[in-house]
Design an enzyme around this catalytic site. Sequence first.
Site, PDB file in Angstrom:
ATOM      1  N   ASN A   9       0.860  -1.185   0.000  1.00 57.69           N
ATOM      2  CA  ASN A   9       0.000   0.000   0.000  1.00 57.69           C
ATOM      3  C   ASN A   9       0.894   1.231   0.000  1.00 57.69           C
ATOM      4  O   ASN A   9       1.484   1.584   1.014  1.00 57.69           O
ATOM      5  CB  ASN A   9      -0.907  -0.009   1.238  1.00 57.69           C
ATOM      6  CG  ASN A   9      -1.748   1.248   1.350  1.00 57.69           C
ATOM      7  OD1 ASN A   9      -1.901   1.992   0.392  1.00 57.69           O
ATOM      8  ND2 ASN A   9      -2.308   1.480   2.535  1.00 57.69           N
ATOM      9  N   LYS A  11       0.045   4.255  -0.283  1.00 56.84           N
ATOM     10  CA  LYS A  11      -0.594   5.427   0.307  1.00 56.84           C
ATOM     11  C   LYS A  11      -0.394   6.643  -0.621  1.00 56.84           C
ATOM     12  O   LYS A  11      -0.528   6.506  -1.832  1.00 56.84           O
ATOM     13  CB  LYS A  11      -0.077   5.657   1.732  1.00 56.84           C
ATOM     14  CG  LYS A  11      -0.252   4.403   2.600  1.00 56.84           C
ATOM     15  CD  LYS A  11       0.045   4.606   4.047  1.00 56.84           C
ATOM     16  CE  LYS A  11      -0.169   3.305   4.807  1.00 56.84           C
ATOM     17  NZ  LYS A  11      -0.001   3.477   6.264  1.00 56.84           N
ATOM     18  N   HIS A  96      -9.593   1.203   5.063  1.00 58.75           N
ATOM     19  CA  HIS A  96      -8.326   1.373   5.780  1.00 58.75           C
ATOM     20  C   HIS A  96      -8.526   2.328   6.949  1.00 58.75           C
ATOM     21  O   HIS A  96      -9.321   3.273   6.882  1.00 58.75           O
ATOM     22  CB  HIS A  96      -7.261   1.913   4.822  1.00 58.75           C
ATOM     23  CG  HIS A  96      -5.879   1.845   5.384  1.00 58.75           C
ATOM     24  ND1 HIS A  96      -5.393   2.774   6.270  1.00 58.75           N
ATOM     25  CD2 HIS A  96      -4.871   0.946   5.175  1.00 58.75           C
ATOM     26  CE1 HIS A  96      -4.144   2.459   6.587  1.00 58.75           C
ATOM     27  NE2 HIS A  96      -3.806   1.353   5.938  1.00 58.75           N
ATOM     28  N   GLU A  98      -6.855   4.721   8.018  1.00 58.94           N
ATOM     29  CA  GLU A  98      -6.623   6.132   7.712  1.00 58.94           C
ATOM     30  C   GLU A  98      -7.842   6.756   7.045  1.00 58.94           C
ATOM     31  O   GLU A  98      -8.130   7.945   7.236  1.00 58.94           O
ATOM     32  CB  GLU A  98      -5.371   6.266   6.843  1.00 58.94           C
ATOM     33  CG  GLU A  98      -4.103   5.942   7.622  1.00 58.94           C
ATOM     34  CD  GLU A  98      -2.920   5.563   6.764  1.00 58.94           C
ATOM     35  OE1 GLU A  98      -1.872   5.233   7.345  1.00 58.94           O
ATOM     36  OE2 GLU A  98      -3.030   5.595   5.520  1.00 58.94           O
ATOM     37  N   GLU A 165      -5.334  -5.026  10.669  1.00 59.98           N
ATOM     38  CA  GLU A 165      -4.357  -3.975  10.875  1.00 59.98           C
ATOM     39  C   GLU A 165      -4.584  -3.297  12.221  1.00 59.98           C
ATOM     40  O   GLU A 165      -5.417  -2.393  12.333  1.00 59.98           O
ATOM     41  CB  GLU A 165      -4.458  -2.933   9.755  1.00 59.98           C
ATOM     42  CG  GLU A 165      -3.940  -3.414   8.419  1.00 59.98           C
ATOM     43  CD  GLU A 165      -3.528  -2.238   7.543  1.00 59.98           C
ATOM     44  OE1 GLU A 165      -2.416  -2.269   7.032  1.00 59.98           O
ATOM     45  OE2 GLU A 165      -4.325  -1.301   7.398  1.00 59.98           O
ATOM     46  N   GLY A 171       2.590   2.242  10.833  1.00 54.51           N
ATOM     47  CA  GLY A 171       3.519   3.352  10.683  1.00 54.51           C
ATOM     48  C   GLY A 171       4.228   3.765  11.951  1.00 54.51           C
ATOM     49  O   GLY A 171       4.900   4.793  11.985  1.00 54.51           O
ATOM     50  N   SER A 204       3.337  -2.270  10.242  1.00 56.37           N
ATOM     51  CA  SER A 204       4.799  -2.276  10.371  1.00 56.37           C
ATOM     52  C   SER A 204       5.421  -3.619  10.009  1.00 56.37           C
ATOM     53  O   SER A 204       6.320  -4.111  10.693  1.00 56.37           O
ATOM     54  CB  SER A 204       5.214  -1.852  11.790  1.00 56.37           C
ATOM     55  OG  SER A 204       4.827  -0.518  12.047  1.00 56.37           O
TER      56      SER A 204
END
Length: 241
Positions: A9, A11, A96, A98, A165, A171, A204
């Site tokens: 991904n 992003k 996701h 985010e 996730e 991250g 991660s």
Amino acid sequence: MRKIVIAGNWKMFKTQVESKEFLQGFLPCLEETAQDREVVLCVPFTDLSVLSKNLHGSRVNLGAQNIHWEEEGAYTGEISGPMLKETGVRYVIVGHSERRQHFGETDATVNLRLKAAQKYGLTPILCVGETKQQRDLGETEALIVSQLEKDLVGVDQENLVIAYEPIWAIGTGDTCEATEANRVIGLIRSQLNNPKTPIQYGGSVKPGNVDDIMAQPEIDGALVGGASLDPKSFARIVNYE
């Protein structure tokens, strides 16, 4: 046997020039990749066309990072299933964390996007996971079960990938222990009616921990963020041992 899906991904990273440079370093590393592994690159919308051309004939599948539930309309900033299909997209990330955190995504809109992806022949990668606060309060299991119940209404589990996730590990460099990721993914699997639905771990994932992650019996792949931006790092993850 369940399918193994390793997806990167990107992003909001990489211009078209940078994406082509990535492929020059990445594709040669796949010559000896095990055939049981599905490799996906989920890239920004501006990179889709150029990657579609440059991935032609390779074993890498093209993926997008979002999809709207309508075929067309006054939805500024969104992208539809037919638009993605036309560019050669096969996978699309949906829900996701985010998107949920920064752009108002809800379980209701996630469900609409999942069904839209399948309507147009795309395979959605559904993301679920908990925050650090929710984990600390012991709410992980209840939250994930609730997400699955709402997100998967009317969704075909024969054409689906799920990514666990943990938001606190995305991250941050703080990876969920492989055995704990395996436990939660086992819980996710117990909520499904299709035992063959692939379930990835994301959060991660790096060259240094992918072997331990992929050694877990419930884990069917990885959704990789930062480490997928470097061709050598992502190739090492794809070629885990």
